[in-house]
Design an enzyme around this catalytic site. Structure first.
Site, PDB file in Angstrom:
ATOM      1  N   GLU A 189       1.371  13.778  -3.166  1.00 60.04           N
ATOM      2  CA  GLU A 189       0.084  14.266  -3.816  1.00 60.04           C
ATOM      3  C   GLU A 189      -0.223  15.667  -2.938  1.00 60.04           C
ATOM      4  O   GLU A 189       0.138  15.286  -1.584  1.00 60.04           O
ATOM      5  CB  GLU A 189      -0.958  13.160  -3.641  1.00 60.04           C
ATOM      6  CG  GLU A 189      -0.969  12.258  -4.490  1.00 60.04           C
ATOM      7  CD  GLU A 189      -2.102  11.288  -4.648  1.00 60.04           C
ATOM      8  OE1 GLU A 189      -3.312  11.708  -3.696  1.00 60.04           O
ATOM      9  OE2 GLU A 189      -2.033  10.212  -4.946  1.00 60.04           O
TER      10      GLU A 189
ATOM     11  N   TRP B  45     -13.696  15.364  -0.874  1.00 59.47           N
ATOM     12  CA  TRP B  45     -14.142  14.287   0.111  1.00 59.47           C
ATOM     13  C   TRP B  45     -14.291  14.694   1.436  1.00 59.47           C
ATOM     14  O   TRP B  45     -14.464  13.912   2.283  1.00 59.47           O
ATOM     15  CB  TRP B  45     -13.287  13.092  -0.165  1.00 59.47           C
ATOM     16  CG  TRP B  45     -11.756  13.232  -0.151  1.00 59.47           C
ATOM     17  CD1 TRP B  45     -10.947  13.437  -1.488  1.00 59.47           C
ATOM     18  CD2 TRP B  45     -11.037  13.502   1.033  1.00 59.47           C
ATOM     19  NE1 TRP B  45      -9.658  13.782  -0.990  1.00 59.47           N
ATOM     20  CE2 TRP B  45      -9.616  13.790   0.631  1.00 59.47           C
ATOM     21  CE3 TRP B  45     -11.148  13.686   2.288  1.00 59.47           C
ATOM     22  CZ2 TRP B  45      -8.587  14.176   1.275  1.00 59.47           C
ATOM     23  CZ3 TRP B  45     -10.124  13.792   3.144  1.00 59.47           C
ATOM     24  CH2 TRP B  45      -8.762  14.211   2.544  1.00 59.47           C
TER      25      TRP B  45
ATOM     26  N   ASN C 224      -0.576   2.218  -5.230  1.00 58.24           N
ATOM     27  CA  ASN C 224      -1.088   3.663  -4.788  1.00 58.24           C
ATOM     28  C   ASN C 224      -1.721   3.367  -3.512  1.00 58.24           C
ATOM     29  O   ASN C 224      -2.416   2.459  -3.364  1.00 58.24           O
ATOM     30  CB  ASN C 224      -2.234   4.101  -5.792  1.00 58.24           C
ATOM     31  CG  ASN C 224      -2.443   5.441  -5.358  1.00 58.24           C
ATOM     32  OD1 ASN C 224      -1.843   6.457  -5.505  1.00 58.24           O
ATOM     33  ND2 ASN C 224      -3.758   5.957  -5.089  1.00 58.24           N
ATOM     34  N   GLU C 225      -1.334   4.189  -2.496  1.00 61.28           N
ATOM     35  CA  GLU C 225      -1.735   4.117  -1.222  1.00 61.28           C
ATOM     36  C   GLU C 225      -2.195   2.778  -0.611  1.00 61.28           C
ATOM     37  O   GLU C 225      -3.348   2.603  -0.426  1.00 61.28           O
ATOM     38  CB  GLU C 225      -2.743   5.191  -1.111  1.00 61.28           C
ATOM     39  CG  GLU C 225      -2.491   6.649  -1.218  1.00 61.28           C
ATOM     40  CD  GLU C 225      -3.737   7.356  -1.099  1.00 61.28           C
ATOM     41  OE1 GLU C 225      -4.868   7.124  -0.906  1.00 61.28           O
ATOM     42  OE2 GLU C 225      -3.329   8.706  -0.564  1.00 61.28           O
TER      43      GLU C 225
ATOM     44  N   ARG D 272     -11.426   0.865  -5.914  1.00 62.81           N
ATOM     45  CA  ARG D 272     -10.036   0.413  -6.268  1.00 62.81           C
ATOM     46  C   ARG D 272      -9.662  -0.058  -4.812  1.00 62.81           C
ATOM     47  O   ARG D 272     -10.213   0.121  -3.947  1.00 62.81           O
ATOM     48  CB  ARG D 272      -9.268   1.693  -6.718  1.00 62.81           C
ATOM     49  CG  ARG D 272      -9.487   2.748  -5.710  1.00 62.81           C
ATOM     50  CD  ARG D 272      -8.841   4.218  -5.985  1.00 62.81           C
ATOM     51  NE  ARG D 272      -9.189   5.305  -5.157  1.00 62.81           N
ATOM     52  CZ  ARG D 272      -8.526   6.516  -4.939  1.00 62.81           C
ATOM     53  NH1 ARG D 272      -7.737   6.766  -5.863  1.00 62.81           N
ATOM     54  NH2 ARG D 272      -8.800   7.268  -4.207  1.00 62.81           N
TER      55      ARG D 272
ATOM     56  N   LYS E   8     -14.162  14.151 -10.616  1.00 61.22           N
ATOM     57  CA  LYS E   8     -14.105  15.162 -11.553  1.00 61.22           C
ATOM     58  C   LYS E   8     -14.383  16.628 -10.912  1.00 61.22           C
ATOM     59  O   LYS E   8     -13.827  17.525 -11.562  1.00 61.22           O
ATOM     60  CB  LYS E   8     -15.307  14.930 -12.575  1.00 61.22           C
ATOM     61  CG  LYS E   8     -16.808  15.041 -12.023  1.00 61.22           C
ATOM     62  CD  LYS E   8     -17.734  14.568 -12.980  1.00 61.22           C
ATOM     63  CE  LYS E   8     -19.238  14.865 -12.625  1.00 61.22           C
ATOM     64  NZ  LYS E   8     -19.612  13.684 -11.752  1.00 61.22           N
TER      65      LYS E   8
ATOM     66  N   HIS F 179     -12.570  17.120  -7.902  1.00 57.87           N
ATOM     67  CA  HIS F 179     -11.491  17.232  -6.908  1.00 57.87           C
ATOM     68  C   HIS F 179     -10.515  18.160  -7.831  1.00 57.87           C
ATOM     69  O   HIS F 179     -10.136  18.310  -8.841  1.00 57.87           O
ATOM     70  CB  HIS F 179     -10.654  15.961  -7.089  1.00 57.87           C
ATOM     71  CG  HIS F 179      -9.691  15.855  -5.947  1.00 57.87           C
ATOM     72  ND1 HIS F 179      -8.360  16.631  -6.172  1.00 57.87           N
ATOM     73  CD2 HIS F 179      -9.548  15.161  -4.851  1.00 57.87           C
ATOM     74  CE1 HIS F 179      -7.597  16.357  -4.942  1.00 57.87           C
ATOM     75  NE2 HIS F 179      -8.220  15.475  -4.208  1.00 57.87           N
TER      76      HIS F 179
ATOM     77  N   CYS G 205      -7.689  -7.973   3.777  1.00 55.63           N
ATOM     78  CA  CYS G 205      -8.466  -8.741   3.274  1.00 55.63           C
ATOM     79  C   CYS G 205      -8.610 -10.045   4.176  1.00 55.63           C
ATOM     80  O   CYS G 205      -7.768 -10.589   4.697  1.00 55.63           O
ATOM     81  CB  CYS G 205      -7.902  -9.272   1.854  1.00 55.63           C
ATOM     82  SG  CYS G 205      -8.837 -10.616   0.963  1.00 55.63           S
TER      83      CYS G 205
HETATM   84  C1  GLA Z   1      -5.737   9.890  -2.683  1.00 56.66           C
HETATM   85  C2  GLA Z   1      -5.551   8.964  -4.018  1.00 56.66           C
HETATM   86  C3  GLA Z   1      -5.637   9.671  -5.509  1.00 56.66           C
HETATM   87  C4  GLA Z   1      -6.825  10.733  -5.397  1.00 56.66           C
HETATM   88  C5  GLA Z   1      -6.743  11.640  -3.922  1.00 56.66           C
HETATM   89  C6  GLA Z   1      -7.817  12.532  -3.898  1.00 56.66           C
HETATM   90  O1  GLA Z   1      -4.649  10.251  -2.232  1.00 56.66           O
HETATM   91  O2  GLA Z   1      -4.181   8.421  -3.865  1.00 56.66           O
HETATM   92  O3  GLA Z   1      -5.830   8.828  -6.279  1.00 56.66           O
HETATM   93  O4  GLA Z   1      -7.805   9.746  -5.019  1.00 56.66           O
HETATM   94  O5  GLA Z   1      -6.671  10.914  -2.798  1.00 56.66           O
HETATM   95  O6  GLA Z   1      -7.762  13.255  -2.818  1.00 56.66           O
HETATM   96 ZN    ZN Z   2      -7.163 -12.547   0.789  1.00 50.08          ZN
END
Ligand code: GLA
Ligand code: ZN
Length: 704
Positions: A323, A331, A157-158, A119, A372, A374, A163
């Site tokens: 979050e 992780w 997201n984040e 992602r 799974k 987390h 690139c």
């Molecule tokens: C990030 C992402 C989430 C998830 C968490 C896990 O913050 O935005 O989608 O992957 O990490 O800690």
């Molecule tokens: Zn590019």
């Protein structure tokens, strides 16, 4: 209540509690989706963030839309009084898109093109990806614009990474042409390309930095990071275009990344710039509680510092914790469970610093793939009888009791400058010493402990229960009594003038070694350091010595005019060899060939003062020195009297009330003296005064 600064729209006046909900992973399990609603209510959740990675579930084939499941979830939520923060799905895309339009795939700095997968791996420039995100966002906005569940947009997201594809190279060159008025000579000067014969004679010769090519030209690296910031924001602006048009009254946020253990703040882009474009700041907080390399107390200080950055990004407006984990992550090097009590304490810490939400990643643990294991509110056992579920429900209960605090603000008389561009430049500088060699190759390694140094200064205020903002060098200084600017290596244009003005008008500045060295292009100031800060500090910094890990020197304050400080303090790492020009010498070095040279000075400038700390001081000096400034400048502490080690007090207020969060980040019971003021304990309803006892990880929220 002071609602002007409230982050939410008029529909909401509660703390949000809930989090990332991924029904798109469970569409084949209708009984689970039903059970989710029952459990959410039991857990006192009032908000979910959905569709973050939902793209292939709403557009399984190009142009074939299947929003029905999302309609049902939206309806189920509203029927159960659960608000929805609806995400745009650009953080991950369906496989058909990468297959059909390979230009959306990201190219890394070694110029290798990524395959489809993972992602956050798209090109921010690709016209196809921009078109696709625009289209899907438009459909979402049109479909849900009047949906009563919708309270906010969660854009992507984040956002992160960069690139290096041909489209991005071209965009970078165009960005540079604009910045340097189409004048390559200007760029050559700013990048100092006379070095190693790197002079450029045509724009086409410019490439993004790469380990295979150019990476030692600091102005080039800085401009690339600035470009990446701008390009990410530009991509985001394209995402919100249809949303702004169709739902002008629904606020927009994007979740910024917070802190990583060992690696410090994520600083891939300049969040100060990005924050201007969002309505609400939100961030993802994942501290490694209970680790074996720092105390709970030290970690808590660092987390507070990061909260204070996110609060300061929009001038003190409350922010969201988008979050955090209710238990563990999957992780870190060692994934520890949050010990009982830590979840409530760390949640209240967020609130104390200005958060208006406690949202989780994730609501329910998935059955498969990398997350799974987390932590989640609902475990694979699928029921409410778990420790984590109980602690989450308790936080939900507490948030209800504290509802009147939502929207209130936190005021500070002190600011610490922690500046992202300064951080980039310091990390890039090849000098002094490499202190932190872990994770070489990551940009965010705190190589010269700039972030840590800022946090250590901040800690002295945290210890005293003094609120501090964490700002960048472009923020307004005039509202503070004291501005602390550790290692202000880069000084961008006009910053020195604004600092001078601040001090002239009666403000107090503290700065340190390794300040006033380079301009905005990372070109050294000529004519003596600290460059444009020389006038206000009244010193000239001639050379700087680096010390090995086991070496120390001392600042001797004997006979100085600073009462309440000890006679001698150990210093480490760096010793700046300075000459006092107009400044008064408060302390000198004890050892080495620079013994008796100034190590601590103060300069009276206009109505204010500028202190220069020439060496890296430890906790003892910082506590004593900043405590003295707090007293001298009459800076307010939340609670009168000394707080025990590891305990802080932070305050939010509105026009009617003051709310004090007292938090014990230690493993021991602590006694806190409250003085004569009578407080109401907002959780128990008891009246409290004089002295309170706090358990390990205890927290009390007091109303004056
Ligand atoms: C990030 C992402 C989430 C998830 C968490 C896990 O913050 O935005 O989608 O992957 O990490 O800690
Ligand atoms: Zn590019």
């Amino acid at each position: 209540m002071n609602k002007e600064l409230s982050v939410l729209n008029s529909k909401i006046n509660v703390f949000l509690h809930g989090g990332d909900y991924n029904p798109d992973q469970w569409l084949n399990y209708p009984e689970i989706l039903k059970e989710d609603v029952r459990l959410m209510k039991l857990a006192n959740c009032n908000c979910v963030t959905i569709n973050i990675f939902g793209w292939s579930a709403i557009e399984p084939e190009e142009g074939n839309y299947t929003f029905e499941w999302l309609d049902k979830i939206m309806n189920d939520m509203v029927a159960n009084n659960i608000h929805v923060i609806l995400a745009t799905p650009s953080g991950a895309r369906p496989a058909w898109m990468s297959e059909k339009y390979p230009e959306v795939l990201r190219v890394s700095s070694d110029r290798g093109k990524n395959l489809h997968g993972q992602r956050h791996n798209h090109c921010f420039t690709s016209p196809v990806y921009r078109k696709k995100t625009y289209e899907i966002n438009k459909l979402l906005a049109e479909r849900y614009k009047d949906h009563p569940a919708l309270i906010m947009w969660h854009i992507s997201n984040e956002y992160s990474g960069e690139c290096h594809c041909e489209l991005c190279q071209e965009a970078f060159r165009n960005w540079l042409k604009k910045k340097y008025d189409n004048n390559l000579d200007k760029l050559n000067e700013a990048w100092w390309t006379g070095f190693w014969s790197h002079k450029l004679t045509n724009w086409s010769q410019i490439e993004s930095p790469s380990e295979k090519g150019e990476k030692f030209v600091h102005g080039h690296n800085l401009d690339w990071q600035r470009f990446v910031t701008d390009q990410t924001i530009d991509f985001y602006k394209n995402e919100i275009l249809p949303i702004r048009t169709i739902t002008p009254n629904i606020p927009v946020t994007t979740n910024f990344m917070g802190s990583y253990p060992h690696m410090g703040l994520y600083i891939g882009f300049d969040c100060w710039k990005f924050a201007e474009e969002v309505d609400v700041v939100s961030w993802d907080s994942y501290p490694a509680w209970h680790n074996n390399f720092e105390s709970t107390y030290d970690l808590a200080v660092n987390v507070s510092f990061v909260h204070d950055i996110y609060r300061s990004l929009k001038g003190g407006q409350p922010f969201l914790i988008m979050e955090n984990t209710p238990s563990l992550v999957n992780w870190q090097d060692v994934n520890k469970l949050k010990r009982p009590g830590m979840h409530l304490l760390s949640s209240m810490q967020g609130l104390a610093h200005g958060a208006d939400s406690i949202l989780y990643f994730q609501w329910r643990k998935g059955r498969g793939a990398s997350e799974k294991f987390h932590g989640a509110v609902v475990d694979h056992s699928g029921q409410e009888n778990t420790r984590v579920f109980r602690e989450v429900s308790e936080v939900g209960e507490v948030l209800k009791k504290l509802q009147e605090i939502q929207g209130s603000i936190k005021e500070s008389e002190v600011a610490i400058i922690y500046d992202v561009e300064n951080r980039w430049a310091i990390d890039d500088a090849q000098c002094l010493k490499k202190e932190n060699k872990e994770h070489e190759g990551y940009r965010q390694v705190d190589r010269k402990r700039y972030e840590e140094t800022c946090q250590k200064a901040y800690k002295a205020f945290w210890n005293r229960g003094v609120s501090a903002d964490v700002i960048n060098m472009d923020c307004d200084f005039s509202k503070y009594k004291l501005v602390v600017a550790p290692m202000l290596y880069m000084v961008r244009p006009k910053v020195a003038d604004r600092i001078n003005e601040f001090v002239k008008q009666g403000g107090t500045l503290v700065t340190t070694y390794f300040s006033g060295i380079v301009d905005e292009n990372d070109l050294c100031f000529l004519g003596g350091f600290p460059g444009p800060l020389r006038e206000v500090t009244g010193i000239w910094a001639e050379e700087i010595d680096s010390l090995y890990e086991n070496e120390v020197n001392y600042i001797e304050l004997k006979g100085s005019k600073i009462d309440s400080l000890k006679e001698s303090y150990e210093v480490k790492d760096y010793c700046d060899l300075i000459h006092a020009e107009t400044a008064e010498v408060l302390g000198v070095y004890k050892n080495d060939f620079y013994a008796n040279m100034p190590a601590l000075t103060v300069n009276n400038y206009g109505k204010g003062k500028a202190y220069y700390i020439a060496a890296r001081t430890g906790e003892d000096f910082n506590n004593d020195f900043y405590s003295k400034l707090i007293d001298d400048l009459n800076i307010k502490s939340v609670i009168d009297g000394k707080l025990p080690k590891g305990v802080t007090a932070q305050m939010r207020s509105n026009k009617d009330n003051k709310y004090i969060f007292v938090m014990n980040f230690t493993e021991e019971e602590k006694k806190i003296s409250l003085g004569e003021t009578i407080y109401i304990d907002m959780l128990s309803g008891e009246a409290l005064s004089k002295e309170i006892h706090m358990d390990k990880y205890g927290v009390k929220i007091l109303k004056e």
